[in-house]
Scaffold this active site. Sequence first.
Site, short mmCIF file in Angstrom:
data_model
loop_
_atom_site.label_atom_id
_atom_site.label_comp_id
_atom_site.label_asym_id
_atom_site.label_seq_id
_atom_site.Cartn_x
_atom_site.Cartn_y
_atom_site.Cartn_z
N GLU A 174 -2.78 -19.84 -46.81
CA GLU A 174 -1.78 -19.20 -47.67
C GLU A 174 -0.55 -20.07 -47.88
O GLU A 174 0.39 -20.02 -47.08
CB GLU A 174 -1.36 -17.84 -47.07
CG GLU A 174 -0.33 -17.13 -47.95
CD GLU A 174 0.13 -15.77 -47.40
OE1 GLU A 174 -0.17 -15.45 -46.24
OE2 GLU A 174 0.81 -15.05 -48.14
N LYS A 216 -5.23 -18.18 -50.39
CA LYS A 216 -4.36 -17.05 -50.72
C LYS A 216 -3.08 -17.59 -51.36
O LYS A 216 -2.10 -17.88 -50.66
CB LYS A 216 -4.06 -16.26 -49.44
CG LYS A 216 -3.04 -15.14 -49.63
CD LYS A 216 -3.07 -14.15 -48.48
CE LYS A 216 -1.96 -13.12 -48.60
NZ LYS A 216 -2.11 -12.00 -47.70
P1 13P Z 1 2.72 -9.49 -49.88
O1 13P Z 1 1.52 -9.08 -50.74
O2 13P Z 1 3.64 -8.35 -49.59
O3 13P Z 1 3.38 -10.72 -50.42
O4 13P Z 1 2.12 -9.87 -48.47
C1 13P Z 1 1.00 -10.64 -48.40
C2 13P Z 1 1.02 -11.45 -47.17
O5 13P Z 1 0.09 -11.44 -46.41
C3 13P Z 1 2.18 -12.31 -46.89
O6 13P Z 1 1.87 -13.22 -45.89
#
Ligand code: 13P
Length: 340
Positions: A174, A216
């Site tokens: 991510e 992600k």
């Molecule tokens: P949000 O969808 O609230 O941005 O959170 C996703 C997430 O896992 C952040 O690390």
Amino acid sequence: MNHDLGSIATALVAKGKGILAADETVPTLTKRFDALGIQSTEQSRRTYREMLFVGAAEFISGVIMYDETIRQKSSGGVPLAQLLSDQEILPGIKVDTGAKPLAGSSDEKITEGLDGLRDRLSEYRGMGACFAKWRAVIRIADGLPSTACVSANAHALGRYAALCQEQHLVPIVEPEVLMDGSHTIERCEEVTGVVLHAVFQALFEQRVVLEHMLLKPNMVIAGEACSRPAKVQEVAVATLRCLRRHVPAAVPGIVFLSGGQDDRTATTHLNAINRLPGPKPWKISFSYGRALQDPALTAWHGRDENLKLGQQALYHRARCNGAASLGTYTDQMEAVSAGG
Ligand code: 13P
């Protein structure tokens, strides 16, 4: 359930399903509870998470938990990870230890958590986790992000992902380019491209198997304070263009974070991206935190008598996002189940 990494990665992006991110740290969840006057205790956090984990399996393939949660048991005495797997939802775990100030910079962050990670991954796997998540944050501002910030975060993501695969967990990688700021959508696209390029270079260097991971990312979107907010179609076109340029086709799935978009906007954008014509070599779905949880948290409000309402609110958002992952979401879906 098949436990090889390729099967887990593809199961997480099964048709019409996505991931619920419920991995807020104690301080972050406490902030969200405080905003609604809900007391944050180990017990109230458990009640909230248990509420979220029951009833949306139709559209939820996996749940990302926080360390506290994976160690907790349901009100009926079942470990929460097992409560998920009993519904064929894959249990996942956040394994980074948070974004800390980057050396020599007050404006940028580096995500920590590599020291001792192998042992922690092994422990989580023993507790039933099938996949993991690590979030890097990149901020756009004048002269930012710096090369130092992008390369340090990309390197950490590469090392994390390689360790996950060694320990038989699917890494969710991510890199989040934040929505904070007044930057344009064009600037977001440029920075997101640079970041994705650096991340895949680091994954390659660390010999990460792309077929055994998910990405992600953020959507390509204007900063929340930008004077020219981007239209839905603009966001969809820029996001898909950026992903096509930078994400190898071997990656089975891309699951977006919501990043501060309101719930319906996050759904509308995902739907618009999936409706675009042309090649999409990966599944495109969601791994939302706030955009899935906010209506459920508000409906529940910390009260036992509202648990059903909270579950209905999550079911509704999960259903809408499940449809958006197929490009079949419509405004009417909001109206039909608005009453629960
Ligand atoms: P949000 O969808 O609230 O941005 O959170 C996703 C997430 O896992 C952040 O690390």
